[in-house]
Scaffold this motif. Structure first.
Motif, PDB file in Angstrom:
ATOM      1  N   ILE A  16      91.992  62.656  38.213  1.00  0.00           N
ATOM      2  CA  ILE A  16      92.047  63.003  39.639  1.00  0.00           C
ATOM      3  C   ILE A  16      92.846  64.288  39.824  1.00  0.00           C
ATOM      4  O   ILE A  16      92.421  65.204  40.535  1.00  0.00           O
ATOM      5  CB  ILE A  16      92.665  61.851  40.462  1.00  0.00           C
ATOM      6  CG1 ILE A  16      91.693  60.674  40.536  1.00  0.00           C
ATOM      7  CG2 ILE A  16      93.034  62.319  41.875  1.00  0.00           C
ATOM      8  CD1 ILE A  16      92.293  59.411  41.109  1.00  0.00           C
ATOM      9  N   SER A  19      90.785  67.258  38.418  1.00  0.00           N
ATOM     10  CA  SER A  19      89.659  67.646  39.281  1.00  0.00           C
ATOM     11  C   SER A  19      90.149  68.306  40.566  1.00  0.00           C
ATOM     12  O   SER A  19      89.559  69.284  41.030  1.00  0.00           O
ATOM     13  CB  SER A  19      88.762  66.447  39.590  1.00  0.00           C
ATOM     14  OG  SER A  19      89.452  65.496  40.371  1.00  0.00           O
ATOM     15  N   ILE A  33      88.483  63.790  49.818  1.00  0.00           N
ATOM     16  CA  ILE A  33      87.254  63.015  49.757  1.00  0.00           C
ATOM     17  C   ILE A  33      86.581  62.939  51.125  1.00  0.00           C
ATOM     18  O   ILE A  33      85.361  63.077  51.231  1.00  0.00           O
ATOM     19  CB  ILE A  33      87.532  61.588  49.228  1.00  0.00           C
ATOM     20  CG1 ILE A  33      88.166  61.648  47.848  1.00  0.00           C
ATOM     21  CG2 ILE A  33      86.264  60.746  49.201  1.00  0.00           C
ATOM     22  CD1 ILE A  33      87.352  62.338  46.787  1.00  0.00           C
ATOM     23  N   PHE A  55      80.057  66.403  44.251  1.00  0.00           N
ATOM     24  CA  PHE A  55      81.351  65.740  44.129  1.00  0.00           C
ATOM     25  C   PHE A  55      81.199  64.234  44.336  1.00  0.00           C
ATOM     26  O   PHE A  55      81.722  63.436  43.558  1.00  0.00           O
ATOM     27  CB  PHE A  55      82.326  66.333  45.144  1.00  0.00           C
ATOM     28  CG  PHE A  55      83.764  66.018  44.871  1.00  0.00           C
ATOM     29  CD1 PHE A  55      84.519  66.823  44.029  1.00  0.00           C
ATOM     30  CD2 PHE A  55      84.382  64.925  45.450  1.00  0.00           C
ATOM     31  CE1 PHE A  55      85.854  66.536  43.766  1.00  0.00           C
ATOM     32  CE2 PHE A  55      85.706  64.632  45.199  1.00  0.00           C
ATOM     33  CZ  PHE A  55      86.443  65.439  44.353  1.00  0.00           C
ATOM     34  N   LEU A  56      80.441  63.846  45.368  1.00  0.00           N
ATOM     35  CA  LEU A  56      80.216  62.415  45.616  1.00  0.00           C
ATOM     36  C   LEU A  56      79.402  61.779  44.497  1.00  0.00           C
ATOM     37  O   LEU A  56      79.668  60.642  44.095  1.00  0.00           O
ATOM     38  CB  LEU A  56      79.531  62.206  46.963  1.00  0.00           C
ATOM     39  CG  LEU A  56      80.388  62.489  48.186  1.00  0.00           C
ATOM     40  CD1 LEU A  56      79.595  62.226  49.466  1.00  0.00           C
ATOM     41  CD2 LEU A  56      81.658  61.663  48.181  1.00  0.00           C
ATOM     42  N   ILE A  59      81.761  61.043  41.711  1.00  0.00           N
ATOM     43  CA  ILE A  59      82.594  59.858  41.968  1.00  0.00           C
ATOM     44  C   ILE A  59      81.808  58.592  41.659  1.00  0.00           C
ATOM     45  O   ILE A  59      82.298  57.677  40.998  1.00  0.00           O
ATOM     46  CB  ILE A  59      83.093  59.851  43.431  1.00  0.00           C
ATOM     47  CG1 ILE A  59      84.122  60.950  43.635  1.00  0.00           C
ATOM     48  CG2 ILE A  59      83.677  58.485  43.804  1.00  0.00           C
ATOM     49  CD1 ILE A  59      84.545  61.126  45.066  1.00  0.00           C
ATOM     50  N   ILE A  60      80.567  58.546  42.131  1.00  0.00           N
ATOM     51  CA  ILE A  60      79.727  57.371  41.897  1.00  0.00           C
ATOM     52  C   ILE A  60      79.426  57.224  40.411  1.00  0.00           C
ATOM     53  O   ILE A  60      79.509  56.125  39.847  1.00  0.00           O
ATOM     54  CB  ILE A  60      78.446  57.458  42.742  1.00  0.00           C
ATOM     55  CG1 ILE A  60      78.801  57.348  44.226  1.00  0.00           C
ATOM     56  CG2 ILE A  60      77.448  56.374  42.342  1.00  0.00           C
ATOM     57  CD1 ILE A  60      77.683  57.728  45.170  1.00  0.00           C
ATOM     58  N   GLY A  62      81.192  58.344  37.906  1.00  0.00           N
ATOM     59  CA  GLY A  62      82.423  57.962  37.217  1.00  0.00           C
ATOM     60  C   GLY A  62      82.723  56.479  37.359  1.00  0.00           C
ATOM     61  O   GLY A  62      83.128  55.820  36.390  1.00  0.00           O
ATOM     62  N   ALA A  63      82.510  55.942  38.545  1.00  0.00           N
ATOM     63  CA  ALA A  63      82.731  54.507  38.757  1.00  0.00           C
ATOM     64  C   ALA A  63      81.737  53.686  37.940  1.00  0.00           C
ATOM     65  O   ALA A  63      82.104  52.672  37.330  1.00  0.00           O
ATOM     66  CB  ALA A  63      82.604  54.175  40.241  1.00  0.00           C
ATOM     67  N   SER A 103      93.535  61.449  49.692  1.00  0.00           N
ATOM     68  CA  SER A 103      93.358  62.383  48.570  1.00  0.00           C
ATOM     69  C   SER A 103      93.717  63.805  48.977  1.00  0.00           C
ATOM     70  O   SER A 103      94.357  64.532  48.217  1.00  0.00           O
ATOM     71  CB  SER A 103      91.930  62.319  48.030  1.00  0.00           C
ATOM     72  OG  SER A 103      90.993  62.589  49.051  1.00  0.00           O
TER      73      SER A 103
END
Length: 143
Positions: A16, A19, A33, A55-56, A59-60, A62-63, A103
């Motif tokens: 985090i 990035s 975010i 970016f979104l 995030i998805i 990465g999860a 964030s």
């Protein structure tokens, strides 16, 4: 505490920070975010942002990758969907009203020693603590 117990949160925190730092260096902007989500949805004056969408998506992805590599999370919705939607809308409104989210203010703003971000972070942490206190001790809601 075993090695694996602190390694994953530490890795996540480092990623985090990395990035957020790269986003600031490469784009000259704060990586919040809520702002990136608004840009991805076209809710800003610039229209839909490809960077926000990327970016979104990151995030998805990465999860998803963490769930595949580390463990499958157990997801249990314990509140009514209407309550969750209302809470999400209130939080979203608050992030737009406060010009940032945890964030943007908590990670990026505090790292830049921004007085506005310090104020925002103190306020949302205080409200979060008060909300937990009221829910658990006054309303009897158990976690």
């Amino acid at each position: 505490m075993t090695n694996i117990n602190y390694l994953w949160p530490l890795s996540g925190g480092l990623l985090i920070g990395l990035s957020a730092g790269l986003y600031l260096l490469l784009n000259g902007r704060i990586a919040g975010i809520s702002g990136l989500a608004a840009a991805a949805a076209g809710l800003t004056h610039d229209g839909i942002s490809k960077l926000g969408l990327g970016f979104l998506a990151g995030i998805i992805a990465g999860a998803w990758l963490a769930a595949v590599l580390v463990r499958q999370p157990i997801i249990a919705i314990t509140s009514s969907p209407a309550l969750l939607i209302a809470a999400g809308l209130i939080v979203g409104y608050g992030t737009r009203l406060g010009s940032g989210c945890t964030s943007g203010h908590g990670v990026c703003g505090l790292a830049r020693l921004s007085p506005r971000s310090l104020t925002a972070t103190v306020i949302f942490m205080t409200v979060a603590g008060a909300t937990v206190f009221v829910a658990q001790h006054l309303l009897g809601v158990k976690p």
